[in-house]
Design an enzyme around this catalytic site. Structure first.
Site, mmCIF file in Angstrom:
data_model
loop_
_atom_site.group_PDB
_atom_site.id
_atom_site.type_symbol
_atom_site.label_atom_id
_atom_site.label_comp_id
_atom_site.label_asym_id
_atom_site.label_seq_id
_atom_site.Cartn_x
_atom_site.Cartn_y
_atom_site.Cartn_z
ATOM 1 N N ARG A 165 0.825 -1.225 0.000
ATOM 2 C CA ARG A 165 0.000 0.000 0.000
ATOM 3 C C ARG A 165 0.854 1.269 0.000
ATOM 4 N NH1 ARG A 165 -2.761 -3.617 -0.938
ATOM 5 N NH2 ARG A 165 -4.780 -4.188 -0.046
ATOM 6 N N SER A 238 -10.796 -0.344 3.244
ATOM 7 C CA SER A 238 -10.052 -0.623 4.480
ATOM 8 C C SER A 238 -9.608 0.698 5.095
ATOM 9 C CB SER A 238 -8.802 -1.454 4.181
ATOM 10 O OG SER A 238 -9.175 -2.631 3.532
ATOM 11 N N GLU A 334 -5.197 4.114 6.339
ATOM 12 C CA GLU A 334 -4.850 3.917 4.925
ATOM 13 C C GLU A 334 -5.265 5.078 4.010
ATOM 14 O OE1 GLU A 334 -5.493 -0.066 3.013
ATOM 15 O OE2 GLU A 334 -6.428 1.150 1.461
HETATM 16 C C1 LIG Z 1 -15.373 -0.490 -0.931
HETATM 17 C C2 LIG Z 1 -13.912 -0.239 -1.171
HETATM 18 C C3 LIG Z 1 -13.051 -1.309 -1.360
HETATM 19 C C4 LIG Z 1 -11.692 -1.086 -1.583
HETATM 20 N N1 LIG Z 1 -10.882 -2.165 -1.770
HETATM 21 C C5 LIG Z 1 -9.568 -1.986 -1.983
HETATM 22 C C6 LIG Z 1 -8.708 -3.117 -2.171
HETATM 23 O O1 LIG Z 1 -9.137 -4.272 -2.166
HETATM 24 N N2 LIG Z 1 -7.386 -2.877 -2.374
HETATM 25 C C7 LIG Z 1 -6.868 -1.617 -2.402
HETATM 26 O O2 LIG Z 1 -5.658 -1.488 -2.605
HETATM 27 N N3 LIG Z 1 -7.669 -0.536 -2.235
HETATM 28 C C8 LIG Z 1 -8.982 -0.686 -2.024
HETATM 29 N N4 LIG Z 1 -9.790 0.409 -1.836
HETATM 30 C C9 LIG Z 1 -9.203 1.765 -1.834
HETATM 31 C C10 LIG Z 1 -9.311 2.500 -3.197
HETATM 32 O O3 LIG Z 1 -10.319 1.967 -3.989
HETATM 33 C C11 LIG Z 1 -7.997 2.477 -3.981
HETATM 34 O O4 LIG Z 1 -6.966 3.064 -3.207
HETATM 35 C C12 LIG Z 1 -8.084 3.225 -5.312
HETATM 36 O O5 LIG Z 1 -6.916 3.033 -6.061
HETATM 37 C C13 LIG Z 1 -8.324 4.717 -5.128
HETATM 38 O O6 LIG Z 1 -8.626 5.231 -6.395
HETATM 39 P P1 LIG Z 1 -9.344 6.602 -6.606
HETATM 40 O O7 LIG Z 1 -9.367 6.853 -8.072
HETATM 41 O O8 LIG Z 1 -10.630 6.632 -5.920
HETATM 42 O O9 LIG Z 1 -8.297 7.601 -5.920
HETATM 43 P P2 LIG Z 1 -8.572 8.864 -4.992
HETATM 44 O O10 LIG Z 1 -9.237 8.414 -3.743
HETATM 45 O O11 LIG Z 1 -9.219 9.944 -5.761
HETATM 46 O O12 LIG Z 1 -7.072 9.304 -4.654
HETATM 47 C C14 LIG Z 1 -6.265 8.542 -3.789
HETATM 48 C C15 LIG Z 1 -4.888 9.218 -3.652
HETATM 49 O O13 LIG Z 1 -4.174 9.102 -4.866
HETATM 50 C C16 LIG Z 1 -3.843 10.393 -5.396
HETATM 51 N N5 LIG Z 1 -4.057 10.284 -6.852
HETATM 52 C C17 LIG Z 1 -5.173 9.849 -7.458
HETATM 53 N N6 LIG Z 1 -5.012 9.843 -8.799
HETATM 54 C C18 LIG Z 1 -3.760 10.309 -9.029
HETATM 55 C C19 LIG Z 1 -3.008 10.548 -10.217
HETATM 56 N N7 LIG Z 1 -3.524 10.321 -11.440
HETATM 57 N N8 LIG Z 1 -1.743 11.029 -10.078
HETATM 58 C C20 LIG Z 1 -1.207 11.272 -8.852
HETATM 59 N N9 LIG Z 1 -1.872 11.067 -7.691
HETATM 60 C C21 LIG Z 1 -3.130 10.593 -7.784
HETATM 61 C C22 LIG Z 1 -4.826 11.355 -4.742
HETATM 62 O O14 LIG Z 1 -4.317 12.675 -4.711
HETATM 63 C C23 LIG Z 1 -4.973 10.731 -3.380
HETATM 64 O O15 LIG Z 1 -3.880 11.084 -2.561
HETATM 65 C C24 LIG Z 1 -11.167 0.231 -1.627
HETATM 66 C C25 LIG Z 1 -12.043 1.318 -1.446
HETATM 67 C C26 LIG Z 1 -13.400 1.089 -1.221
HETATM 68 C C27 LIG Z 1 -14.325 2.266 -1.050
#
Ligand SMILES: Cc1cc2nc3c(=O)[nH]c(=O)nc-3n(C[C@H](O)[C@H](O)[C@H](O)COP(=O)(O)OP(=O)(O)OC[C@H]3O[C@@H](n4cnc5c(N)ncnc54)[C@H](O)[C@@H]3O)c2cc1C
Length: 339
Positions: A165, A238, A334
């Site tokens: 992570r 998480s 996280e």
């Molecule tokens: C129900 C649920 C289940 C989940 N299960 C998992 C799992 O099994 N495994 C897991 O690893 N995660 C899981 N997650 C967490 C999440 O889905 C991941 O971390 C996902 O990659 C976040 O993507 P996002 O587009 O929503 O990013 P955001 O929440 O919009 O951003 C997350 C971070 O990344 C940065 N960021 C985003 N895009 C970019 C970019 N293009 N360039 C630079 N920085 C950037 C943002 O500034 C922020 O700091 C889960 C979340 C939920 C709600």
């Protein structure tokens, strides 16, 4: 066309559904928008932050500076052989749609990462992972805008310095804006030990000859039964990382708590199931004033409406303290603070 909106409502753009608005907001639909947005930031000497799917965020009520919403779309086959291929995918593509697409093509590599919310560009930031696989296992390179050098750069998997992570991007917030990733997928299906969690699903569904789509379907069914859909119950997945402790610490804990769940991850470390620790402190299903702990998975904190981030963080602090008091383990949050 690149344009900036003032006082943009971000409530629907974060999966915890906390009330939030951005001082300034723009959609990034192509790489040239990004150069313009960063010029604007530098010229006006303001801060900026990158928003993707908003599924891993602890969002502030008022987000100052410019919020860049990554919406660059597209995917392209870069090269292929009889056995494998490299696919380039833009940052604004939906992650689960990408996984579904690769399964339909019968390309192996992403099947255990199904149903993870969010967009492709965020996937290397926290090295997304599930069921024994992480994005680092298929990633070839990342294309990003380097805000310091004011130019696009490419980083290979070594340069991304991935760990559990975590990544180089997460440790250098605000420096790189990811615009696309290249991933290597296999055209030849091999079954491996990471699919252990699916054995019950296979036997219950009388699946004896396992195909790639069975693994994908199984992961979707298992995840949907354990994790809340953020469209229905607001959450950020998480809430805590699974803590990594030494083998000797794990053995010592196992004496008092023989049922403790841990996975050996290296010669020196065991990854402990944070959900088990939280559940064993009695938090599973807890609800108070709009925030709570999901009744099927104690690792997930939820927002049922009307609460704010401060209330959720106070609950998280209480959980951390009780886990520390009982197990002497410090949990780490996280999701990322935004901004
Ligand atoms: C129900 C649920 C289940 C989940 N299960 C998992 C799992 O099994 N495994 C897991 O690893 N995660 C899981 N997650 C967490 C999440 O889905 C991941 O971390 C996902 O990659 C976040 O993507 P996002 O587009 O929503 O990013 P955001 O929440 O919009 O951003 C997350 C971070 O990344 C940065 N960021 C985003 N895009 C970019 C970019 N293009 N360039 C630079 N920085 C950037 C943002 O500034 C922020 O700091 C889960 C979340 C939920 C709600």
């Amino acid at each position: 066309m690149f344009s900036i909106e003032k006082n943009k409502d971000l409530t629907a753009l974060n999966s915890l559904a906390f009330k939030s608005s951005a001082e300034s907001y723009c959609r990034i639909e192509q790489e040239t928008d990004l150069s313009q947005a960063i010029s604007f930031v530098k010229k006006n000497n303001i801060s900026f932050q990158v928003l993707s799917g908003g599924s891993n965020l602890l969002i502030a009520e008022y987000v100052t500076g410019l919020t860049l919403h990554m919406q660059i779309k597209g995917r392209k086959l870069v090269c292929e052989t009889n056995d494998e291929l490299i696919l380039r995918v833009a940052a604004g593509e939906n992650w689960h749609d990408l996984v579904s697409y690769t399964i339909k093509q019968n390309w192996q590599g992403l099947e255990t990462l199904a149903l993870i919310p969010g967009l492709v560009g965020a996937s290397p930031v926290q090295n997304i992972g599930a069921y024994g696989k992480e994005i680092k296992d298929v990633l070839v390179k990342v294309r990003a805008f380097d805000v310091k050098q004011l130019d696009f750069i490419e980083l290979d998997v070594e340069q991304c310095e991935f760990s559990y992570r975590d990544s180089y991007f997460k440790r250098n917030p605000g420096r790189y804006i990811i615009t696309s990733i290249d991933i290597k997928l296999s055209k030849k299906f091999t079954i491996n030990k990471n699919y252990k969690a699916l054995e019950l699903y296979f036997s219950e569904n009388n699946i004896t000859v396992i195909k790639l789509k069975d693994i994908f379907n199984g992961i979707c069914v298992i995840r949907a039964s354990k994790l809340p859909n953020p469209d229905k119950i607001s959450n950020a997945g998480s809430f805590f990382k699974n803590p990594c402790i030494s083998h000797s610490e794990f053995s010592a804990l196992s004496i008092d708590h023989p049922e403790i769940i841990g996975y050996r991850i290296s010669e020196s470390e065991v990854k402990v199931a944070a959900g088990w620790l939280i559940e064993n402190c009695g938090w599973k299903g807890y609800q108070s004033k709009g925030v709570g702990v999901y009744h099927k998975q104690a690792l997930v904190l939820t927002h049922s409406g009307g609460a704010n981030l401060g209330q959720l963080l106070r609950l998280a602090e209480k959980i951390k303290n009780s886990v520390f008091d009982k197990f002497s383990i410090t949990l780490e949050i996280e999701p990322q603070h935004f901004p």
